[in-house]
Write a protein that holds these residues in place. Structure first.
Motif: not given
Length: 536
Positions: A33, A176, A304, A307, A333
């Motif tokens: 991420a 994404t 998020v 994701l 991340s």
């Protein structure tokens, strides 16, 4: 190709034969991420819905003291080479062409090259941000999203290193989803073309990096959720982290006068009167500012959550191939959440719906402080908030533990030796006639088992003058080249609230000497065979 081996021996390069396929080697899915904070996922205390990550954590391991480099491109260099970015010219070393434009030494090869030699087929989907191109660095297929200013209509992206047409904003494209689509396409083709052979999928999302742009239906799920504000929600995250035993530290104090790392006052004006560039007390905001700020965080949460949804689709594809049991999945991340605030890309239209293609909003230091709970500071700093990442590891065939925590400190430089070990290989001693320097990383495979241990002599950081070193539970850190060292005992104070530098100057001096020695070693490597900088 019949001349390949004689030529290799002519130039003194020892050839490495590709290993035949071996079903015992796990497939590898490495998920990265971008700008996600330590406590954003639900399984790390966040209020954002991440059921797919939570399921991986429930059936795998969570590492609670894992680190990145505080910035995107050095993190990717460390991740895929196993070296600190300075030593391979991918973060700044004075007097050397280095940093985001730096070129790696020939011996600093990327992970997929080594995996290819072990019989793996390698695929890249998403952000690149490394020198060179994917297909020249061991990947068979790649979708590289090189436009980091747009989620809806990218202008710079490639497939298999060939430029793709720009995408209009009025299409169904969302970055994404597109990144996951490519990964799924690669996996489907792999299942048809390479039955019984292992794959490596490097799934590098750009989310939730700014600009805050998300699908309307995802934003709607979080409408109004963040009106309680960053102060209250931060305390709630800290309590969940404590209950989960992920954190045993106090909640760090918010530095109310610390704004973005780079000032853009003109851009701040473009964003309108409801934007703030300091993490002021929530109760001191106006009603209009609270609504504006809550809507920003709703967009971040939506990014998020999306994701996580796309990760779920990729995992579903692996399940359909009957490969989940023997696929090693890692999620992390590249740095902490960002306090940066700027306007790039197509600019910012304050009249357009927040989170749409015509807006360019950033998380800012208030919400970044929430995302990095319970730690101090943000991306680019090397205090814990800038360098701490959630790490989830899931591998049913190779890890019997379910839902356990691992407190072992680790760093991105550990990922490559870990993956090489599970693939049954090791880094060669000579590449293209050059001796390969010792790498700082350690394989994490021993701590996949409950009683296993891995220890580092030290963990080291430098980015834009920000410096840090961790030895055991002791950490020195300095914000900027001219700042004094701070000293913390991380065993009781990962919040970095109690600076012990004045009380223990000898410990500071001891650690500072180690930091300097390592910097000199990395700078020496960076200068060796460095390409000359062009004359001005």
């Amino acid at each position: 190709m019949r001349y390949a081996l004689p030529l290799l021996f002519l130039f003194g390069i020892a050839p490495i034969q590709a290993e035949p396929p071996n079903l015992s080697r796990p497939n590898i899915l490495l998920i990265v991420a971008d700008d996600m904070g330590f406590s954003d996922p639900g399984c790390f205390g966040g209020e954002i819905s991440t059921p797919n990550l939570d399921q991986l954590a429930k059936n795998g391991l969570r590492f609670t003291q894992f680190y990145n480099t505080a910035r995107c491109w050095p993190s990717r260099a460390a991740l895929l080479t196993g070296y600190y970015a300075q030593s391979i010219r991918r973060d700044t070393v004075p007097g050397v062409k280095s940093g985001v434009q730096g070129v790696r030494p020939n011996w600093a090869q990327l992970l997929p090259i080594y995996l290819k030699q072990r019989g793996y087929h390698n695929y890249h989907s998403g952000k690149w941000h490394i020198d060179g191109s994917p297909l020249k660095n061991g990947f068979e297929h790649s979708y590289s999203l090189n436009d980091h200013d747009r989620y809806f209509g990218p202008r710079l992206h490639t497939e298999d290193d060939k430029p793709l047409p720009a995408v209009a904003n009025n299409t169904p494209y969302y970055a994404t989803t597109a990144i996951a689509d490519h990964a799924i396409k690669c996996l489907k083709n792999h299942s048809k073309d390479y039955v019984g052979q292992p794959f490596f999928e490097y799934l590098a999302f750009t989310s939730p990096h700014f600009p805050l742009q998300a699908l309307p239906e995802d934003i709607a799920r979080y409408k109004g959720k963040y009106l309680p504000g960053w102060d209250q929600l931060r305390r709630e995250r800290w309590q969940r982290l404590t209950d989960l035993k992920i954190s045993n530290t106090d909640l760090s104090n918010v530095e109310r006068d610390l704004g973005p790392p780079y000032p853009y006052p003109a851009d701040l004006k473009k964003l309108g009167p409801n934007e703030v560039n300091l993490p002021v007390e929530w109760d001191k905001l106006t009603v209009e500012q609270k609504e504006f700020q809550a809507n920003k965080m709703a967009i971040h949460a939506a990014m998020v959550n999306r994701l996580d949804q796309e990760i779920g689709r990729v995992i579903a594809q692996i399940k359909s191939m009957d490969q989940l049991e023997n696929t090693l999945i890692l999620f992390l991340s590249d740095n902490g959440a960002s306090a940066e605030m700027m306007v790039r890309g197509d600019g910012h239209d304050p009249q357009a719906p927040m989170g749409s293609a015509k807006t360019f909003l950033s998380l800012g230091p208030g919400w970044s402080s929430l995302a990095n709970t319970p730690f101090r500071r943000h991306k680019t700093w090397v205090h814990e908030g800038g360098i701490s990442t959630p790490l989830i590891v899931h591998w049913p065939r190779g890890i019997s533990a379910h839902g356990e925590l691992r407190q072992t400190p680790g760093h991105l430089v550990d990922i490559l030796p870990t993956l090489l070990e599970v693939a049954g290989g090791k880094r060669p001693e000579v590449i293209e006639g050059q001796a390969v320097p010792p790498a700082p990383g350690k394989s994490l495979v021993p701590v996949f088992a409950k009683e296993g241990t891995v220890s580092h002599d030290s963990l080291w950081w430098m980015h834009e003058g920000n410096r840090a070193l961790r030895v055991g539970d002791w950490k020195i850190v300095a914000a900027g080249e001219k700042s004094d060292w701070e000293l913390y005992d991380l065993s009781v104070d990962r919040a970095e609230a109690h600076n012990l530098a004045t009380a223990q100057p000898q410990k500071v001096a001891e650690l500072a000497e180690i930091w300097k020695k390592q910097f000199d070693e990395y700078a020496t490597l960076a200068r060796k065979d460095a390409p000359r900088s062009p004359k001005k």
